[in-house]
Design a protein around this motif. Structure first.
Motif, PDB file in Angstrom:
ATOM      1  N   LEU A   1       8.608  59.923 -83.975  1.00  0.00           N
ATOM      2  CA  LEU A   1       9.934  60.247 -84.512  1.00  0.00           C
ATOM      3  C   LEU A   1      10.303  59.254 -85.608  1.00  0.00           C
ATOM      4  N   ALA A   2       9.400  59.152 -86.568  1.00  0.00           N
ATOM      5  CA  ALA A   2       9.620  58.237 -87.684  1.00  0.00           C
ATOM      6  C   ALA A   2      10.458  58.868 -88.785  1.00  0.00           C
ATOM      7  N   GLY A   3      10.847  60.124 -88.614  1.00  0.00           N
ATOM      8  CA  GLY A   3      11.715  60.772 -89.590  1.00  0.00           C
ATOM      9  C   GLY A   3      10.994  61.660 -90.578  1.00  0.00           C
ATOM     10  N   ASP A   4       9.672  61.786 -90.455  1.00  0.00           N
ATOM     11  CA  ASP A   4       8.905  62.622 -91.383  1.00  0.00           C
ATOM     12  C   ASP A   4       8.145  63.681 -90.598  1.00  0.00           C
ATOM     13  N   PRO A   5       8.663  64.904 -90.572  1.00  0.00           N
ATOM     14  CA  PRO A   5       8.010  65.947 -89.768  1.00  0.00           C
ATOM     15  C   PRO A   5       6.606  66.288 -90.251  1.00  0.00           C
ATOM     16  N   SER A   6       6.278  65.971 -91.498  1.00  0.00           N
ATOM     17  CA  SER A   6       4.935  66.313 -91.979  1.00  0.00           C
ATOM     18  C   SER A   6       3.868  65.431 -91.352  1.00  0.00           C
ATOM     19  N   THR A   7       4.270  64.243 -90.937  1.00  0.00           N
ATOM     20  CA  THR A   7       3.299  63.337 -90.318  1.00  0.00           C
ATOM     21  C   THR A   7       3.548  63.137 -88.836  1.00  0.00           C
ATOM     22  N   ASP A   8       4.740  63.447 -88.392  1.00  0.00           N
ATOM     23  CA  ASP A   8       5.085  63.266 -86.982  1.00  0.00           C
ATOM     24  C   ASP A   8       4.513  64.416 -86.172  1.00  0.00           C
ATOM     25  N   THR A   9       3.881  64.096 -85.075  1.00  0.00           N
ATOM     26  CA  THR A   9       3.272  65.125 -84.225  1.00  0.00           C
ATOM     27  C   THR A   9       3.666  64.873 -82.778  1.00  0.00           C
ATOM     28  N   GLN A  10       3.975  65.961 -82.075  1.00  0.00           N
ATOM     29  CA  GLN A  10       4.258  65.844 -80.647  1.00  0.00           C
ATOM     30  C   GLN A  10       2.966  65.987 -79.864  1.00  0.00           C
TER      31      GLN A  10
ATOM     32  N   THR B   1      12.517  69.018 -81.660  1.00  0.00           N
ATOM     33  CA  THR B   1      12.781  69.979 -80.586  1.00  0.00           C
ATOM     34  C   THR B   1      12.157  71.313 -80.942  1.00  0.00           C
TER      35      THR B   1
ATOM     36  N   PHE C   1       1.373  66.357 -76.114  1.00  0.00           N
ATOM     37  CA  PHE C   1       1.785  66.775 -74.779  1.00  0.00           C
ATOM     38  C   PHE C   1       0.894  66.172 -73.692  1.00  0.00           C
TER      39      PHE C   1
ATOM     40  N   LYS D   1       0.135  72.896 -88.219  1.00  0.00           N
ATOM     41  CA  LYS D   1       1.567  73.000 -88.447  1.00  0.00           C
ATOM     42  C   LYS D   1       1.866  73.165 -89.928  1.00  0.00           C
TER      43      LYS D   1
ATOM     44  N   THR E   1       4.983  72.299 -92.570  1.00  0.00           N
ATOM     45  CA  THR E   1       6.287  71.660 -92.782  1.00  0.00           C
ATOM     46  C   THR E   1       6.773  71.987 -94.185  1.00  0.00           C
TER      47      THR E   1
ATOM     48  N   GLU F   1      15.528  65.612 -74.793  1.00  0.00           N
ATOM     49  CA  GLU F   1      14.751  64.638 -75.550  1.00  0.00           C
ATOM     50  C   GLU F   1      15.448  63.292 -75.499  1.00  0.00           C
TER      51      GLU F   1
ATOM     52  N   SER G   1       9.913  58.578 -78.822  1.00  0.00           N
ATOM     53  CA  SER G   1      10.586  59.826 -78.446  1.00  0.00           C
ATOM     54  C   SER G   1       9.821  60.504 -77.323  1.00  0.00           C
TER      55      SER G   1
ATOM     56  N   LEU H   1      -1.971  70.569 -80.307  1.00  0.00           N
ATOM     57  CA  LEU H   1      -1.576  71.088 -81.605  1.00  0.00           C
ATOM     58  C   LEU H   1      -2.796  71.577 -82.376  1.00  0.00           C
TER      59      LEU H   1
ATOM     60  N   ARG I   1      18.968  62.469 -77.047  1.00  0.00           N
ATOM     61  CA  ARG I   1      19.269  62.947 -78.400  1.00  0.00           C
ATOM     62  C   ARG I   1      19.632  64.421 -78.425  1.00  0.00           C
ATOM     63  N   ASN I   2      19.048  65.151 -77.513  1.00  0.00           N
ATOM     64  CA  ASN I   2      19.208  66.589 -77.553  1.00  0.00           C
ATOM     65  C   ASN I   2      19.031  67.135 -76.138  1.00  0.00           C
TER      66      ASN I   2
ATOM     67  N   TYR J   1      10.097  74.563 -89.655  1.00  0.00           N
ATOM     68  CA  TYR J   1       8.785  73.956 -89.487  1.00  0.00           C
ATOM     69  C   TYR J   1       8.087  74.824 -88.430  1.00  0.00           C
TER      70      TYR J   1
ATOM     71  N   TYR K   1       0.183  75.935 -81.070  1.00  0.00           N
ATOM     72  CA  TYR K   1      -0.402  75.109 -80.021  1.00  0.00           C
ATOM     73  C   TYR K   1      -1.336  75.964 -79.182  1.00  0.00           C
TER      74      TYR K   1
ATOM     75  N   TYR L   1      14.167  68.095 -85.685  1.00  0.00           N
ATOM     76  CA  TYR L   1      12.855  68.716 -85.899  1.00  0.00           C
ATOM     77  C   TYR L   1      11.877  68.472 -84.766  1.00  0.00           C
TER      78      TYR L   1
ATOM     79  N   GLY M   1      -2.224  70.473 -70.761  1.00  0.00           N
ATOM     80  CA  GLY M   1      -1.035  70.515 -71.600  1.00  0.00           C
ATOM     81  C   GLY M   1      -1.312  71.260 -72.890  1.00  0.00           C
ATOM     82  N   LEU M   2      -0.421  71.105 -73.842  1.00  0.00           N
ATOM     83  CA  LEU M   2      -0.544  71.787 -75.124  1.00  0.00           C
ATOM     84  C   LEU M   2      -1.233  70.887 -76.147  1.00  0.00           C
TER      85      LEU M   2
END
Lengths: 114, 116
Positions: free
Chosen positions: B96-105, A101, B107, A49, A51, B48, B31, A46, B55-56, A32, A36, A99, A43-44
């Motif tokens: 962190l709903a399990g779908d990277p296409s919709t999940d966004t971090q 991280t 900051f 992206k 996927t 994280e 998350s 987005l 988790r990590n 993926y 940013y 994903y 901060g950063l």
């Protein structure tokens, strides 16, 4: 492990010129990919992206990037630079199952001159 | 909707001291990730947390630790500070709903730590 290489720590363009920021990644599994932007003392944010699905991804502020698997690249472009685009740009990669991280590149500072 | 908030924004400490940084995620996000940003090393993942569990974890010494509370707020702690710990510490939250296409971090603005 995955990694990201951003070519050029600084890129200078004139206002109205094409912006091209280069990003190459290394990953043994489907990645993926993210871009940013960071403004001074912030901060950063987005920009866009990738996927799955369409390899040409459109983001905010007129930016877009194309995922090219054969070239392991995800270059960021904008047809016409604006003064407000001056900032530092980071390319990042993540993979399943962790994903959330992100592994970042070193960043490219975009300088826009009038 | 309020964004990710980090406190304090600026901090000055001396070598050997310890420090605690705080991060409040976007409402509903479970998350929280922490990153260290320095001019030399760039952005590096620290750890994280999700639902109060780590988790990590990135490749940092044990002096760096964190935790997450039941309301998803997170803290990170650095003990026995070294000059090299001077950095911008960024926190990010996501569903962190399990779908990277919709999940966004998303900051936060970061905490600027200076170690003298």
């Amino acid at each position: 492990a995955q990694s990201v290489t951003q070519l050029g720590s600084h890129v200078s363009v004139s206002e109205g010129a094409l912006v091209l920021l280069r990003c190459n990644y290394s990953s043994s599994v489907p990645p993926y990919l993210f871009w940013y932007v960071q403004y001074p003392n912030q901060g950063l944010q987005l920009l866009l992206k990738y996927t799955t699905g369409a390899t040409l991804v459109k983001g905010i502020n007129g930016f877009e990037a194309e995922f090219k698997k054969s070239e392991t690249s995800f270059h960021l472009t904008k047809p016409s630079a604006h003064m407000s685009d001056a900032a530092e740009y980071f390319c990042a990669v993540s993979v399943e199952p962790g994903y959330s991280t992100l592994t970042f590149g070193k960043g490219t500072m975009l300088l826009v001159s009038p | 909707k309020a964004g990710v908030t980090q406190t304090p924004r600026y901090l000055i400490k001396t070598r050997g001291q310890q420090v605690t940084l705080s991060c409040s995620p976007i409402s509903g996000h479970r998350s929280v990730s922490w990153y260290q940003q320095t001019p030399g090393q760039g952005l590096q993942f620290l750890f994280e947390y999700f639902s109060e569990t780590q988790r990590n974890k990135g490749n940092f010494p044990g002096r760096f630790s964190g935790r997450q509370f039941s309301n998803s707020r997170s803290e990170m702690n650095v003990s026995t500070l070294e000059l090299g710990d001077s950095a911008l510490y960024l926190c990010a939250s996501s569903l962190l709903a399990g779908d990277p296409s919709t999940d966004t971090q998303y900051f936060g603005p970061g905490t600027r730590l200076t170690v003298l």
